[in-house]
Structure formats: structure tokens, C-alpha cells
Design an enzyme around this catalytic site. Structure first.
Site, short mmCIF file in Angstrom:
data_model
loop_
_atom_site.label_atom_id
_atom_site.label_comp_id
_atom_site.label_asym_id
_atom_site.label_seq_id
_atom_site.Cartn_x
_atom_site.Cartn_y
_atom_site.Cartn_z
N GLU A 162 -38.98 23.92 -10.05
CA GLU A 162 -37.82 23.37 -9.34
C GLU A 162 -38.05 21.90 -9.01
OE1 GLU A 162 -36.10 27.19 -6.78
OE2 GLU A 162 -36.81 25.40 -5.74
N GLY A 294 8.96 4.76 7.42
CA GLY A 294 9.71 3.56 7.03
C GLY A 294 10.14 3.63 5.58
N GLY A 296 10.49 2.54 1.57
CA GLY A 296 9.46 2.29 0.57
C GLY A 296 9.14 0.81 0.42
N GLY A 297 7.88 0.53 0.08
CA GLY A 297 7.47 -0.83 -0.21
C GLY A 297 7.02 -1.66 0.97
N GLY A 299 4.27 -1.02 2.76
CA GLY A 299 2.82 -0.99 2.92
C GLY A 299 2.29 0.19 3.69
N LYS A 300 3.06 1.28 3.74
CA LYS A 300 2.59 2.45 4.49
C LYS A 300 1.32 3.04 3.88
CE LYS A 300 6.36 4.90 4.03
NZ LYS A 300 7.12 4.00 3.14
N THR A 301 1.29 3.12 2.54
CA THR A 301 0.11 3.69 1.88
C THR A 301 -1.12 2.83 2.10
OG1 THR A 301 1.48 4.68 0.16
CG2 THR A 301 -0.84 4.39 -0.34
#
Length: 404
Positions: A162, A294, A296-297, A299-301
Site C-alpha cells: 500500500e 434583479g 439579467g446582466g 452581475g448577480k452571478t
């Protein structure tokens, strides 16, 4: 445009607007973000203005996302889960005669309590003259190998084989090896002296010279690695020694942060403010839910990714998952498969979920004592929220981030 139609354009049919508002109201109620007077709170926070001005500056858009996060709860969105080429965090290599029912049993128990995935060989895997394919695979799929060196480790052909395999994986797969000198000294292992050397010498009659030389080289190499020595802790008991090992493992297997190609100005500081707020308010002992809402676009992600990465830096979680694009995955593979993915990533298991109600029961039962970090990205229906998260499903200190 008023808050009833925040999820649709002016041409959206009225029934779709109604469904969007119903979901948004449920979203707020779930997070306790806006307990009363949803419209007044939205107007005060400037969210309505942000929705109308979708072409406003990126900085203002981030302010909009941040303003939708209340002091009570929060949500963010996520992308994909932390990936790894390893299935197990720890492989335990030890002499069963010396430590299986004592030290290794206690160490294994504590590692599992912290949520680590452990490969601990069963007696049935040690048959014949060489280690089994199952053991070899367990070593290859483990990020760390903890080698518990004891007197009888030296007289076990399986243990020594091992060890050779472990050191081979260290070289080829960049795995971490942690030697634990249980009742022997590093120098005794390095030079095969003392009782350890006496036991090792017994193998000369059974094994060829080439194999003995291979084992000697492996013992010398492992003894030269940085490890933990129980004798150095003469005034402490084994439980304290095990906790030291646990802390070392935690540092090594912390999840890999999500990749971010670029981080817009202001995102890092806003994420830090949110994390500090949670810590200052004693949220580390509760289940916290963070919400970002909010158009899309805005900057949530990106904000969610930064929150996820910074949360990993601030504390240990039993499991973490960044579940991306929930809306699309729900349409393509179904909610029960999303539940299955979430469970298997958090628990490093291979559970199968056949329908949503089964997934809910599994998550509630198996995650109740786990401190987890979850990001649900792009949630857009009430059913998705009810199927993937509920405050009382998770252990204290958990952080759930949702974006919508």
C-alpha cells in the site's frame, strides 16, 4: 413598470406577469427579506428604479443587487460545483493488528463527523499476496493518504505494498501523504531500527531481496515527509492528537474556489461586506439565506461567485455546491435530477433520486446535521425553491445563496 412585472417586458401576457409576481413574493417570504410592505421596501431600496434603467452603469446595477439583500437573509446565484479528480478525501493505511479497533477507529469516526469521504479498507480486501485492485483504486481516488505507522506496519506485506502505491500516486497524481508515527519514531522507520526494524526483518525469509529494497526505499521516503508524532504529545491524549490531524486535513481539502475570469470593480468589497455582516450578526450559528434579485446582466452571478469563494475562505463546510442555471436544468433534466446532483456533490455520494418528493425526504434526512454552502443559480419558480432548499433541512452555520 411596477414590481408586478419585474420578470417580464411590457408585451408579456398578464398571466405570466402574475406568475412572476407570485414567485417573487414567495421568494421574499422564504428569505424573510421583505416581511411587510413589499412595494414600499422595493421603492426605498431603489430596486424599481434599477429595473427600469437596465442600461444604467455597472456600478449602479451592483448597488441594486446589493440593496435587495436585507439584514435578515440573503441569496445568491451560482454556477457549477467545485470539481475534483478525487472521489475520496482520505485513504487510511494502517496495521489492523495495532490500530484498527483503537486509534484508527477513532480517527475514522471523527473524519466522517466532519463530512470527509473516507476509504478505509475492509479485512476482506486483504487477501492473497498482493493488494487488491479495489485497494489500489481507493488509493488512486483519494486526495490524501494518511499512513499510520506502528510497530506491526513493518511486518505487513499488504501495508508495505500500500505504501509503495501511495508514494507512486504522490509522485504521479500530486497527492498529499500524511505520515502518523503512532508508536514508533521517524528515525526507526527511516532506518528500520528498534522494534519496527525487528518486525521488518521478519519479512526477509518470506520475500525476495528486490521487494525488500523497494519497501526500504518507501519507508525511508515516508519517514522524511512532514508528519505527526504521538510521542511528541506526551501530555495530551489521543483525542487531542486526532483533532490536530483533523485540522491538517481540513486545510488540505478545502474546496477549490470557482474560477473568475475578471472581477468588476466593487464586487470584492461588496462580497466582503456581506460576509462580515453575517459574522457580526452571529449568523455562523444559524442557517443563513442570502438573496440577490434583479434583471439579467447586472452581475448577480459574479457577485454570487465572489460570495461563494469568500465563504469558503472564512470557514469549513461539510459540503459545498454551486448549482448553475437551475431554470434551464429543470427544463432539460427535471428537478429530481437536480436534487440528485445536489445531494451527491454535497455528500460525495452516489444516491439516486427518482421523483421530487423522494428527493425532498432524502435532503431533509441526510443534510440536517451538515454545515453546507449552496448556491442556486437562476431560480425562477416557487417549485424549484421548495424542492431544493428549506431552512430546516440544513445544519447550523449553513449558507444558502440564491439568485433570481
Amino acid at each position: 413598470m411596477d414590481t408586478h412585472s419585474t420578470q417580464g417586458e411590457s408585451s408579456t401576457p398578464s398571466n405570466t406577469r402574475g406568475e412572476s409576481y407570485t414567485f417573487f413574493k414567495f421568494f421574499c417570504d422564504l428569505l424573510l427579506c421583505f416581511r411587510d410592505h413589499h412595494y414600499d421596501r422595493l421603492r426605498q431600496d431603489g430596486l424599481e428604479k434599477g429595473i427600469k434603467e437596465s442600461n444604467s452603469s455597472m456600478d449602479n446595477n451592483f448597488a441594486q443587487a446589493e440593496s435587495s439583500i436585507s439584514s435578515n437573509t440573503r441569496i445568491t446565484q451560482g454556477e457549477s460545483s467545485t470539481s475534483s479528480k478525487f472521489f475520496y478525501e482520505v485513504f487510511l493505511s494502517f496495521s489492523g493488528e495495532d490500530t484498527r479497533k483503537t486509534f484508527v477507529s477513532h480517527l475514522d469516526h471523527r473524519l466522517r463527523q466532519y463530512g470527509f469521504q473516507i476509504f478505509k479498507d475492509d479485512k476482506s480486501l486483504r487477501k492473497g499476496d498482493v493488494i487488491s485492485p479495489a485497494l489500489e483504486e481507493g488509493i488512486e481516488k483519494s486526495r490524501i493518504s494518511i499512513v499510520v505507522l506502528s510497530t506491526n506496519y513493518a511486518s505487513s506485506r499488504w501495508c508495505l505494498d500500500e505504501l509503495v502505491k501511495i508514494l507512486e500516486c504522490k509522485e504521479k497524481l500530486n497527492q498529499r501523504v500524511m505520515p502518523i508515527f503512532y508508536d514508533v519514531l521517524p528515525t526507526e522507520v527511516r532506518k528500520q531500527t528498534g522494534k519496527f526494524g525487528t518486525e521488518f526483518a521478519k519479512l526477509k525469509k518470506k520475500c525476495g531481496a528486490q521487494r525488500m529494497e523497494e519497501w526500504k526505499a518507501a519507508l525511508t521516503e515516508v519517514a522524511n515527509l512532514s508528519g505527526s508524532e504521538l510521542r511528541e504529545l506526551a501530555n495530551r491524549d489521543e483525542s487531542e492528537f486526532i483533532e490536530i490531524i483533523i485540522q491538517d486535513v481540513k486545510k488540505e481539502v478545502n474546496p477549490i474556489p470557482l474560477h473568475m475570469a475578471s472581477c468588476p470593480v466593487g464586487v470584492d468589497s461588496r462580497a466582503k461586506d456581506i460576509i462580515e455582516s453575517l459574522l457580526q450578526n452571529g449568523r455562523e450559528h444559524e442557517v443563513s439565506m442570502v438573496g440577490i434579485h434583479g434583471v439579467g446582466g447586472i452581475g448577480k452571478t459574479t457577485l454570487a461567485k465572489q460570495l461563494y469563494n469568500q465563504s469558503l475562505q472564512h470557514g469549513h463546510f461539510d459540503g459545498s455546491c454551486f448549482l448553475s442555471d437551475v431554470r434551464s436544468q429543470d427544463e432539460n433534466i427535471g428537478l429530481h435530477r437536480l436534487q440528485q446532483k445536489l445531494l451527491n456533490i454535497l455528500l460525495k455520494s452516489e444516491d439516486s433520486v427518482n421523483f421530487v418528493d423522494e428527493g425532498i425526504n432524502l435532503m431533509e434526512r441526510r443534510l440536517r446535521s451538515k454545515k453546507v454552502l449552496i448556491v442556486l443559480d437562476d431560480v425562477d419558480t416557487e417549485k424549484q425553491l421548495k424542492s431544493l432548499t428549506k431552512r430546516n433541512w440544513f445544519g447550523s452555520g449553513s449558507l444558502i445563496i440564491i439568485t433570481t
